[in-house]
Design a protein around this motif. Structure first.
Motif, PDB file in Angstrom:
ATOM      1  N   ILE A 168       0.775  -1.226   0.062  1.00 27.06           N
ATOM      2  CA  ILE A 168       0.036  -0.030  -0.010  1.00 27.06           C
ATOM      3  C   ILE A 168       0.852   1.045   0.050  1.00 27.06           C
ATOM      4  O   ILE A 168       0.740   2.200  -0.688  1.00 27.06           O
ATOM      5  CB  ILE A 168      -1.000   0.058   1.034  1.00 27.06           C
ATOM      6  CG1 ILE A 168      -1.953  -1.112   1.226  1.00 27.06           C
ATOM      7  CG2 ILE A 168      -1.536   1.476   1.359  1.00 27.06           C
ATOM      8  CD1 ILE A 168      -3.181  -0.966   0.254  1.00 27.06           C
ATOM      9  N   LYS A 169       1.858   1.383   0.977  1.00 29.97           N
ATOM     10  CA  LYS A 169       2.786   2.315   0.867  1.00 29.97           C
ATOM     11  C   LYS A 169       3.435   2.545  -0.490  1.00 29.97           C
ATOM     12  O   LYS A 169       3.514   3.858  -0.945  1.00 29.97           O
ATOM     13  CB  LYS A 169       3.887   2.206   1.907  1.00 29.97           C
ATOM     14  CG  LYS A 169       4.948   3.245   1.858  1.00 29.97           C
ATOM     15  CD  LYS A 169       6.106   2.802   2.909  1.00 29.97           C
ATOM     16  CE  LYS A 169       7.158   3.899   2.822  1.00 29.97           C
ATOM     17  NZ  LYS A 169       8.397   3.679   3.640  1.00 29.97           N
ATOM     18  N   THR A 170       3.706   1.525  -1.325  1.00 25.62           N
ATOM     19  CA  THR A 170       4.439   1.693  -2.696  1.00 25.62           C
ATOM     20  C   THR A 170       3.359   2.448  -3.607  1.00 25.62           C
ATOM     21  O   THR A 170       3.695   3.455  -4.276  1.00 25.62           O
ATOM     22  CB  THR A 170       4.796   0.328  -3.012  1.00 25.62           C
ATOM     23  OG1 THR A 170       5.962  -0.165  -2.174  1.00 25.62           O
ATOM     24  CG2 THR A 170       5.528   0.526  -4.356  1.00 25.62           C
ATOM     25  N   ILE A 171       2.082   1.949  -3.343  1.00 26.72           N
ATOM     26  CA  ILE A 171       1.046   2.384  -4.168  1.00 26.72           C
ATOM     27  C   ILE A 171       0.745   3.894  -3.963  1.00 26.72           C
ATOM     28  O   ILE A 171       0.643   4.983  -4.712  1.00 26.72           O
ATOM     29  CB  ILE A 171      -0.193   1.731  -3.963  1.00 26.72           C
ATOM     30  CG1 ILE A 171       0.016   0.125  -4.846  1.00 26.72           C
ATOM     31  CG2 ILE A 171      -1.438   2.142  -4.861  1.00 26.72           C
ATOM     32  CD1 ILE A 171      -1.015  -0.660  -4.429  1.00 26.72           C
ATOM     33  N   LEU A 172       0.734   4.327  -2.627  1.00 25.32           N
ATOM     34  CA  LEU A 172       0.756   5.467  -2.148  1.00 25.32           C
ATOM     35  C   LEU A 172       1.898   6.604  -2.747  1.00 25.32           C
ATOM     36  O   LEU A 172       1.516   7.755  -3.051  1.00 25.32           O
ATOM     37  CB  LEU A 172       0.540   5.603  -0.612  1.00 25.32           C
ATOM     38  CG  LEU A 172       0.234   7.105   0.003  1.00 25.32           C
ATOM     39  CD1 LEU A 172      -1.204   7.593  -0.457  1.00 25.32           C
ATOM     40  CD2 LEU A 172      -0.146   6.801   1.469  1.00 25.32           C
ATOM     41  N   GLU A 173       3.162   6.022  -2.395  1.00 30.95           N
ATOM     42  CA  GLU A 173       4.219   6.786  -3.036  1.00 30.95           C
ATOM     43  C   GLU A 173       3.799   7.061  -4.469  1.00 30.95           C
ATOM     44  O   GLU A 173       4.437   8.304  -4.925  1.00 30.95           O
ATOM     45  CB  GLU A 173       5.529   6.275  -2.627  1.00 30.95           C
ATOM     46  CG  GLU A 173       5.802   6.054  -1.240  1.00 30.95           C
ATOM     47  CD  GLU A 173       6.815   5.174  -0.924  1.00 30.95           C
ATOM     48  OE1 GLU A 173       7.363   5.315   0.282  1.00 30.95           O
ATOM     49  OE2 GLU A 173       7.180   4.248  -1.601  1.00 30.95           O
ATOM     50  N   GLY A 174       3.739   6.151  -5.188  1.00 30.89           N
ATOM     51  CA  GLY A 174       3.438   6.406  -6.590  1.00 30.89           C
ATOM     52  C   GLY A 174       2.387   7.449  -6.919  1.00 30.89           C
ATOM     53  O   GLY A 174       2.558   8.409  -7.816  1.00 30.89           O
ATOM     54  N   ALA A 175       1.146   7.284  -6.205  1.00 30.62           N
ATOM     55  CA  ALA A 175       0.197   8.417  -6.331  1.00 30.62           C
ATOM     56  C   ALA A 175       0.511   9.571  -5.986  1.00 30.62           C
ATOM     57  O   ALA A 175       0.241  10.656  -6.540  1.00 30.62           O
ATOM     58  CB  ALA A 175      -1.075   7.784  -5.274  1.00 30.62           C
ATOM     59  N   LEU A 176       1.370   9.919  -4.828  1.00 28.47           N
ATOM     60  CA  LEU A 176       1.871  11.070  -4.533  1.00 28.47           C
ATOM     61  C   LEU A 176       2.953  11.664  -5.245  1.00 28.47           C
ATOM     62  O   LEU A 176       2.973  12.924  -5.917  1.00 28.47           O
ATOM     63  CB  LEU A 176       2.635  11.120  -2.998  1.00 28.47           C
ATOM     64  CG  LEU A 176       1.632  10.704  -2.055  1.00 28.47           C
ATOM     65  CD1 LEU A 176       2.415  10.452  -0.641  1.00 28.47           C
ATOM     66  CD2 LEU A 176       0.633  11.843  -1.872  1.00 28.47           C
ATOM     67  N   GLN A 177       3.651  10.874  -6.355  1.00 30.79           N
ATOM     68  CA  GLN A 177       4.464  11.225  -7.371  1.00 30.79           C
ATOM     69  C   GLN A 177       3.657  12.032  -8.352  1.00 30.79           C
ATOM     70  O   GLN A 177       3.696  12.775  -8.884  1.00 30.79           O
ATOM     71  CB  GLN A 177       5.291  10.040  -7.789  1.00 30.79           C
ATOM     72  CG  GLN A 177       6.448   9.435  -6.918  1.00 30.79           C
ATOM     73  CD  GLN A 177       7.618  10.521  -6.873  1.00 30.79           C
ATOM     74  OE1 GLN A 177       8.026  10.969  -7.865  1.00 30.79           O
ATOM     75  NE2 GLN A 177       8.471  10.359  -5.852  1.00 30.79           N
ATOM     76  N   ILE A 178       2.735  11.093  -8.839  1.00 31.61           N
ATOM     77  CA  ILE A 178       1.776  11.735  -9.901  1.00 31.61           C
ATOM     78  C   ILE A 178       1.145  12.881  -9.577  1.00 31.61           C
ATOM     79  O   ILE A 178       0.831  13.887 -10.249  1.00 31.61           O
ATOM     80  CB  ILE A 178       0.817  10.531 -10.339  1.00 31.61           C
ATOM     81  CG1 ILE A 178       1.239   9.373 -10.966  1.00 31.61           C
ATOM     82  CG2 ILE A 178      -0.437  11.075 -11.018  1.00 31.61           C
ATOM     83  CD1 ILE A 178       0.711   8.359 -10.932  1.00 31.61           C
ATOM     84  N   ALA A 179       0.652  13.014  -8.038  1.00 31.96           N
ATOM     85  CA  ALA A 179      -0.166  14.365  -7.834  1.00 31.96           C
ATOM     86  C   ALA A 179       0.804  15.439  -7.897  1.00 31.96           C
ATOM     87  O   ALA A 179       0.478  16.580  -8.065  1.00 31.96           O
ATOM     88  CB  ALA A 179      -0.597  14.011  -6.434  1.00 31.96           C
ATOM     89  N   VAL A 180       2.194  15.566  -7.622  1.00 31.00           N
ATOM     90  CA  VAL A 180       3.045  16.277  -7.561  1.00 31.00           C
ATOM     91  C   VAL A 180       3.167  16.944  -9.176  1.00 31.00           C
ATOM     92  O   VAL A 180       3.522  18.273  -9.315  1.00 31.00           O
ATOM     93  CB  VAL A 180       4.386  15.902  -7.201  1.00 31.00           C
ATOM     94  CG1 VAL A 180       5.482  17.150  -7.112  1.00 31.00           C
ATOM     95  CG2 VAL A 180       4.599  15.661  -5.756  1.00 31.00           C
TER      96      VAL A 180
END
Length: 181
Positions: A168-180
């Motif tokens: 889940i952390k890896t998915i969340l990190e990916g989502a935060l990268q996209i959000a930036v």
């Protein structure tokens, strides 16, 4: 209230909470009566009404105890980033898988968002003590963060809680990268 009465009240509260959770395994929450809860707990209706007004009060108190437990996990692990808090969040809820599934069965997972919202400011201050935000900004920031986190939680529960907190952390990190972007 003297110590003995206090201990008895705490024990009765726990018995009523346990009784409600056990009944939720078999019955829909909306169909459970105070009488059933009291019978399951082995306590009188008088005791119930001395401690609570409604069965929802029991559920709210149980959710508050879970919030306190989660905060203790956060304090013990001392995270410094949102994704670290998310790992703790999913580890915590994995420990309460049965209860999460009961909430899902009863279409009550939104209670998680409400209780998360109550504890989020305290968790934020614990994780980021040096970051000072005005109340409005903090409120919006936490609403945004909790919306995504609880959306992930609901998806995770719907899919059988198969992913680990690190996945889940890896998915969340990916989502935060996209959000930036």
């Amino acid at each position: 209230m003297n110590k003995m009465n206090y201990r008895i009240a705490l024990q009765s509260r726990k018995m009523l909470m346990d009784g409600l959770i056990k009944l939720m395994e078999t019955y829909e929450f909306s169909m459970i009566t105070v009488t059933q809860i009291c019978q399951e707990a082995g306590l009188s209706r008088r005791t119930f009404y001395r401690l609570y007004n409604t069965r929802e009060d029991i559920l709210n108190e149980y959710m508050s105890t879970l919030a306190e437990e989660f905060f203790c996990m956060v304090a013990d692990k001392a995270p410094h980033h949102y994704t670290e808090v998310a790992v703790i969040y999913f580890e915590f809820w994995k420990q309460h898988e049965i209860f999460l599934n009961l909430l899902k069965k009863n279409k009550m997972l939104e209670l998680i968002y409400r209780i998360s919202g109550e504890i989020a400011p305290v968790v934020f201050q614990d994780v980021k003590p040096d970051m000072k935000l005005d109340d409005m900004t903090l409120s919006y920031l936490l609403s945004y963060s909790l919306g995504g986190l609880n959306g992930l939680l609901i998806r995770w529960v719907d899919e059988g809680m198969k992913l680990s907190s690190e996945q889940i952390k890896t998915i969340l990190e990916g989502a935060l990268q996209i959000a930036v972007i």
